[in-house]
Design a protein around this motif. Structure first.
Motif: not given
Ligand SMILES: Nc1ncnc2c1ncn2[C@@H]1O[C@H](COP(=O)(O)OP(=O)(O)OP(=O)(O)O)[C@@H](O)[C@H]1O
Length: 500
Positions: A19, A21, A28, A46-47, A50-52, A54, A90, A104-105
């Motif tokens: 992915r 980033y 962020y 929150l990234c 990507l709505n992820e 982290v 990332h 990664p969280y």
């Protein structure tokens, strides 16, 4: 092997496999703080594109003494990592005075935080075996690719929401191979003192990946007890004790619950001669790891019922602040100084041994002796089970004077110089003479323990526990060993005491 990172870099560059980033701060949103290191704060974040969720580590260049190029290189290294047991990055980018590393969280947080929150006395053996097996797999991967982690400890073992265990923090990691020319041994002094291998401290011949195996052994003890050996000592003292004491191990009374295989595995790692320590690959074959279980087991044992990481971290932080505030001023001040010392120590390891000696000599005997508080005394009282009950309450100690001289002790180091122990208020005395100096430990009738060198003395408080103070390798030694410092601040490596 040297080119393995290049291969990894190439693999990392394969389009479409990863992915993308984004590398802008605006992408962020930083939420709550979830960790803090010497020079960095880590946030759940929150990234946005990507709505992820982290983790973002914000490293302040002003708070680190490390070379900026090194930091950037390490961040790059983290991006190339591709192993289930090593936290990868990332991406990373700079923002004013800071470097942001997006990772990664790891929702479970570090093993240190988990222990502090709910397992203050350490984990059960099957959990330790499972966690350590995963760490070893990560180490095997790093070593295979020519990397030394250099900061293996419970605080850098992270757990994700599914019970996956990963080694984190490449803040101090180093490549064994400089570009082109292979340099297997490093000479930089980096690490955290309690976990630091003797050869790293000595800075004599450099060190290699075996330094991580020592730290791994110390981490095993940390997971078994809830804290690393010597963790209550000031850093300079830790260095000296590591260099001069017998290696710590799982050989105290409280360690009876652990298996022989566990004890053997730890003993294999904590050998002072690095060439005698096994590689990560070899260690993985140890029978101790046969009891290692799945990630689900870790989820069940460590994560179920745990508050969310941010709340847990905040609670621990508040607890620490309260504890510090509760300390009387001189102690609080000491703590502050000690913390500063650690911070200095971790971020700049450029002191020499002479400097170390003089710093160690500034640590008062009392500070040193605090470490002897319980384990020394209770180990000593292991001599006679009748005495164990007396060891806990001060006034009873006076009865201990009924102890007889034990012929089992090491008479060869004993010189019967009673002039130092004849004071009537001392009920029990242990004395040691070497060509260098003499130390006497006495238990006063009021329950205090006195330690006396040729030149000075101090009182110990029996109330607190710290059974890591004097790790010695065999049971026999343990019974008779006290750690002590001569007036020049050095801890003797093999100190045996006899009853008078
Ligand atoms: N990816 C992550 N997910 C969740 N928590 C994390 C993550 N990375 C780090 N942490 C938490 O933040 C703490 C500090 O992070 P880190 O060790 O990377 O900082 P540091 O400045 O390099 O620390 P030090 O050098 O003192 O070990 C860790 O102990 C851990 O609790």
């Amino acid at each position: 092997m040297a080119g393995s990172w290049d291969k990894l870099a190439a693999a990392a560059g394969l389009a479409g496999e990863r992915r993308k980033y984004p590398i802008g701060v605006e992408d962020y949103e930083l939420y709550e703080e979830i960790g803090q290191g010497v020079s960095a704060i880590v946030y759940r974040s929150l990234c946005k594109p990507l709505n992820e969720i982290v983790a973002v580590k914000v490293l302040d260049f002003e708070r680190t003494n490390s070379d900026l190029n090194n930091i950037m290189r390490e961040a790059q290294t983290m991006i190339l990592i591709d192993h289930p047991n090593v936290v990868k990055a990332h991406c990373s980018f700079t923002n004013n005075q800071t470097l942001w590393v997006v990772m990664p969280y790891m929702a479970g947080g570090s093993c240190l935080h988990i222990m502090k929150s709910v397992h203050p006395d350490g984990f059960e053996e099957a959990v330790i075996a499972t966690v350590l097996r995963e760490v070893l797999k990560g180490l095997e991967y790093l070593h295979h690719h020519g990397h030394i982690h250099r900061d293996v400890k419970a605080g850098n073992i992270l757990v994700d929401s599914r019970g996956g265990v990963k080694l984190g923090d490449f803040g101090v990691s180093a490549c064994l191979f400089d570009s082109g020319d292979r340099q297997r041994a490093r000479n930089t002094f980096v690490g955290t003192p309690c976990w630091m291998a003797p050869e790293v401290m000595e800075q004599l011949h450099g060190y290699d990946f075996k330094a991580d195996i020592w730290s791994f052994g110390i981490t095993a003890l940390e997971l078994a007890h809830g804290h690393a050996p010597f963790s209550k000592f000031p850093p300079m003292k830790v260095l000296l004790m590591t260099l001069q004491n017998a290696p710590p191990g799982l050989d105290y009374e409280r360690d009876k619950k652990f298996s022989r295989h566990f004890k053997q595995m730890v003993a294999m790692c904590l050998v002072k001669d690095p060439s005698k320590r096994p590689s990560a690959k070899k260690l993985l074959k140890q029978p101790f790891f046969k009891q290692a279980r799945s990630n689900d087991f870790i989820t069940r044992k460590l994560l179920e019922g745990l508050p969310v990481l941010g709340a847990r971290y905040q609670a621990l932080k508040e607890k620490d602040e309260v504890l510090l505030a509760q300390k009387k001023m001189p102690d609080g001040k000491k703590e502050e100084i000690s913390q500063d010392e650690y911070k200095r120590g971790i971020s700049s390891w450029n002191f020499d041994m002479d400097d170390l000696k003089s710093q160690a000599s500034l640590v008062t005997e009392c500070e040193d002796s605090i470490s002897c508080k319980d384990s020394d005394v209770s180990s000593f009282f292991d001599l006679d089970t009748n005495l164990q009950e007396r060891a806990t309450v001060g006034p009873h100690l006076s009865r201990a004077c009924s102890l007889k001289y034990d012929t089992d002790t090491e008479n060869d180091v004993f010189t019967n110089d009673k002039s130092t122990v004849s004071s009537p208020e001392r009920s029990i005395c242990l004395s040691r003479n070497t060509s260098m100096h003499r130390t006497t430990i006495g238990v006063l009738a009021n329950g205090q323990v006195m330690k006396q060198n040729c030149t000075d003395s101090c009182e110990l408080d029996l109330q607190e526990k710290d059974s890591d103070a004097i790790p010695t390798s065999s049971f026999h030694e343990r019974k008779f060993s006290f750690s002590s410092c001569s007036s020049d601040g050095f801890v003797s490596s093999k100190e045996r005491f006899v009853l008078l």
